[in-house]
Design a protein around this motif. Structure first.
Motif, PDB file in Angstrom:
ATOM      1  N   LYS A 210      -4.632  12.748   1.307  1.00 42.49           N
ATOM      2  CA  LYS A 210      -5.801  12.229   0.395  1.00 42.49           C
ATOM      3  C   LYS A 210      -5.269  11.217  -0.613  1.00 42.49           C
ATOM      4  CE  LYS A 210      -8.642  16.371   0.779  1.00 42.49           C
ATOM      5  NZ  LYS A 210      -9.102  17.325   0.129  1.00 42.49           N
ATOM      6  N   LEU A 211      -4.151  11.396  -1.083  1.00 38.98           N
ATOM      7  CA  LEU A 211      -3.644  10.350  -2.162  1.00 38.98           C
ATOM      8  C   LEU A 211      -3.214   9.237  -1.598  1.00 38.98           C
ATOM      9  CD1 LEU A 211      -1.273  12.836  -4.277  1.00 38.98           C
ATOM     10  CD2 LEU A 211      -3.566  11.832  -4.999  1.00 38.98           C
ATOM     11  N   GLU A 212      -2.473   9.353  -0.306  1.00 40.19           N
ATOM     12  CA  GLU A 212      -2.135   8.126   0.335  1.00 40.19           C
ATOM     13  C   GLU A 212      -3.294   7.239   0.668  1.00 40.19           C
ATOM     14  OE1 GLU A 212      -0.091   9.507   3.447  1.00 40.19           O
ATOM     15  OE2 GLU A 212       2.071   9.626   2.446  1.00 40.19           O
ATOM     16  N   GLN A 213      -4.415   7.712   1.092  1.00 39.60           N
ATOM     17  CA  GLN A 213      -5.876   6.989   1.515  1.00 39.60           C
ATOM     18  C   GLN A 213      -6.394   6.383   0.233  1.00 39.60           C
ATOM     19  OE1 GLN A 213      -7.177   6.376   4.352  1.00 39.60           O
ATOM     20  NE2 GLN A 213      -8.616   5.416   3.072  1.00 39.60           N
ATOM     21  N   GLN A 214      -6.263   7.211  -0.936  1.00 39.15           N
ATOM     22  CA  GLN A 214      -6.774   6.598  -2.109  1.00 39.15           C
ATOM     23  C   GLN A 214      -5.974   5.269  -2.314  1.00 39.15           C
ATOM     24  OE1 GLN A 214      -6.583  10.265  -4.471  1.00 39.15           O
ATOM     25  NE2 GLN A 214      -8.861   9.918  -5.091  1.00 39.15           N
ATOM     26  N   ALA A 215      -4.606   5.587  -2.234  1.00 41.33           N
ATOM     27  CA  ALA A 215      -3.734   4.422  -2.439  1.00 41.33           C
ATOM     28  C   ALA A 215      -4.048   3.057  -1.736  1.00 41.33           C
ATOM     29  CB  ALA A 215      -2.582   4.658  -2.406  1.00 41.33           C
ATOM     30  N   ARG A 216      -4.548   3.647  -0.340  1.00 45.00           N
ATOM     31  CA  ARG A 216      -4.753   2.378   0.580  1.00 45.00           C
ATOM     32  C   ARG A 216      -6.168   1.801   0.033  1.00 45.00           C
ATOM     33  NH1 ARG A 216      -2.457   5.790   4.216  1.00 45.00           N
ATOM     34  NH2 ARG A 216      -4.300   6.674   4.848  1.00 45.00           N
ATOM     35  N   GLU A 217      -7.159   2.457  -0.565  1.00 41.16           N
ATOM     36  CA  GLU A 217      -8.326   1.923  -0.783  1.00 41.16           C
ATOM     37  C   GLU A 217      -8.142   1.059  -2.102  1.00 41.16           C
ATOM     38  OE1 GLU A 217     -10.629   5.617  -1.173  1.00 41.16           O
ATOM     39  OE2 GLU A 217     -10.859   5.847   0.785  1.00 41.16           O
ATOM     40  N   ILE A 218      -7.278   1.703  -3.135  1.00 44.67           N
ATOM     41  CA  ILE A 218      -7.176   0.869  -4.350  1.00 44.67           C
ATOM     42  C   ILE A 218      -6.536  -0.198  -3.980  1.00 44.67           C
ATOM     43  CG2 ILE A 218      -5.728   0.929  -6.489  1.00 44.67           C
ATOM     44  CD1 ILE A 218      -6.349   4.010  -6.375  1.00 44.67           C
ATOM     45  N   PHE A 219      -5.653  -0.408  -3.185  1.00 43.61           N
ATOM     46  CA  PHE A 219      -4.580  -1.508  -2.815  1.00 43.61           C
ATOM     47  C   PHE A 219      -5.746  -2.618  -2.283  1.00 43.61           C
ATOM     48  CE2 PHE A 219      -1.937  -4.457  -0.513  1.00 43.61           C
ATOM     49  CZ  PHE A 219      -1.000  -4.716  -1.292  1.00 43.61           C
ATOM     50  N   ALA A 220      -6.513  -2.214  -1.247  1.00 44.56           N
ATOM     51  CA  ALA A 220      -7.385  -3.068  -0.781  1.00 44.56           C
ATOM     52  C   ALA A 220      -8.487  -3.832  -1.744  1.00 44.56           C
ATOM     53  CB  ALA A 220      -8.469  -2.404   0.177  1.00 44.56           C
ATOM     54  N   LEU A 221      -8.572  -3.342  -2.797  1.00 45.30           N
ATOM     55  CA  LEU A 221      -9.547  -3.745  -3.928  1.00 45.30           C
ATOM     56  C   LEU A 221      -9.068  -5.012  -4.432  1.00 45.30           C
ATOM     57  CD1 LEU A 221     -10.937  -0.591  -5.736  1.00 45.30           C
ATOM     58  CD2 LEU A 221     -12.247  -2.133  -4.085  1.00 45.30           C
ATOM     59  N   GLY A 222      -7.504  -4.965  -4.448  1.00 46.97           N
ATOM     60  CA  GLY A 222      -6.970  -5.975  -5.356  1.00 46.97           C
ATOM     61  C   GLY A 222      -6.882  -5.543  -6.751  1.00 46.97           C
ATOM     62  N   ARG A 223      -5.850  -6.302  -7.208  1.00 48.82           N
ATOM     63  CA  ARG A 223      -5.550  -5.918  -8.817  1.00 48.82           C
ATOM     64  C   ARG A 223      -6.619  -5.825  -9.609  1.00 48.82           C
ATOM     65  NH1 ARG A 223      -0.623  -8.837 -11.695  1.00 48.82           N
ATOM     66  NH2 ARG A 223      -0.742  -9.629  -9.621  1.00 48.82           N
TER      67      ARG A 223
ATOM     68  N   PRO B 289       0.694  -1.111  -0.220  1.00 47.85           N
ATOM     69  CA  PRO B 289      -0.016  -0.069   0.030  1.00 47.85           C
ATOM     70  C   PRO B 289       0.926   1.236  -0.032  1.00 47.85           C
ATOM     71  CG  PRO B 289      -0.854  -1.584   1.460  1.00 47.85           C
ATOM     72  CD  PRO B 289       0.434  -2.131   1.072  1.00 47.85           C
ATOM     73  N   GLU B 290       2.171   1.258   0.746  1.00 44.68           N
ATOM     74  CA  GLU B 290       2.812   2.385   0.761  1.00 44.68           C
ATOM     75  C   GLU B 290       3.648   2.586  -0.819  1.00 44.68           C
ATOM     76  OE1 GLU B 290       2.956  -0.114   2.840  1.00 44.68           O
ATOM     77  OE2 GLU B 290       2.197   0.638   4.748  1.00 44.68           O
ATOM     78  N   GLY B 291       3.883   1.699  -1.380  1.00 47.63           N
ATOM     79  CA  GLY B 291       4.548   1.687  -2.411  1.00 47.63           C
ATOM     80  C   GLY B 291       3.516   2.379  -3.476  1.00 47.63           C
ATOM     81  N   LEU B 292       2.151   1.815  -3.400  1.00 44.16           N
ATOM     82  CA  LEU B 292       1.104   2.573  -4.378  1.00 44.16           C
ATOM     83  C   LEU B 292       1.047   4.108  -4.126  1.00 44.16           C
ATOM     84  CD1 LEU B 292      -0.840   2.186  -6.519  1.00 44.16           C
ATOM     85  CD2 LEU B 292      -2.465   1.347  -5.003  1.00 44.16           C
ATOM     86  N   GLY B 293       1.087   4.265  -2.845  1.00 43.35           N
ATOM     87  CA  GLY B 293       0.839   5.667  -2.195  1.00 43.35           C
ATOM     88  C   GLY B 293       2.287   6.507  -2.940  1.00 43.35           C
TER      89      GLY B 293
END
Length: 99
Positions: free
Chosen positions: A76-89, A42-46
């Motif tokens: 806000k971008l970091e939160q979006q990254a966590r949400e996207i990562f939680a969805l899965g690829r 998640p941090e990498g995506l952030g």
């Protein structure tokens, strides 16, 4: 066969989620060139989203008015990254397609 999916796009920049990394790309007209890669966390995506956002802001010559504004935007971008990562690829790619 390796599965790669776009999960984020901002201006000419995008982020691909593949089996090895989050890869930042820039569209050069005929193809997308890789410009950076970050860990599959998640941090990498952030970091990837922040990198793409900063590159797009530089290209558009947009600047923050204050450090607080920048910090709030990064959160806000970091939160979006966590949400996207939680969805899965696959679900993240489907959500990107619906944008």
């Amino acid at each position: 066969m390796s599965e790669t999916c776009y999960v984020w796009e901002e201006g000419p920049f995008g982020i691909i989620w593949d089996e090895k990394a989050f890869t930042c790309t820039v569209d050069t007209g005929s193809c997308a060139n890789s410009i950076a890669a970050f860990a599959l966390t998640p941090e990498g995506l952030g970091l990837a989203i922040g990198y793409v956002n900063a590159a797009n802001r530089r290209r558009a010559r947009q600047e923050y008015t204050s450090r607080e504004e920048r910090n709030e935007h990064v959160r806000k971008l970091e939160q979006q990254a966590r949400e996207i990562f939680a969805l899965g690829r696959r679900k993240a790619h489907a959500a990107w397609l619906d944008m």
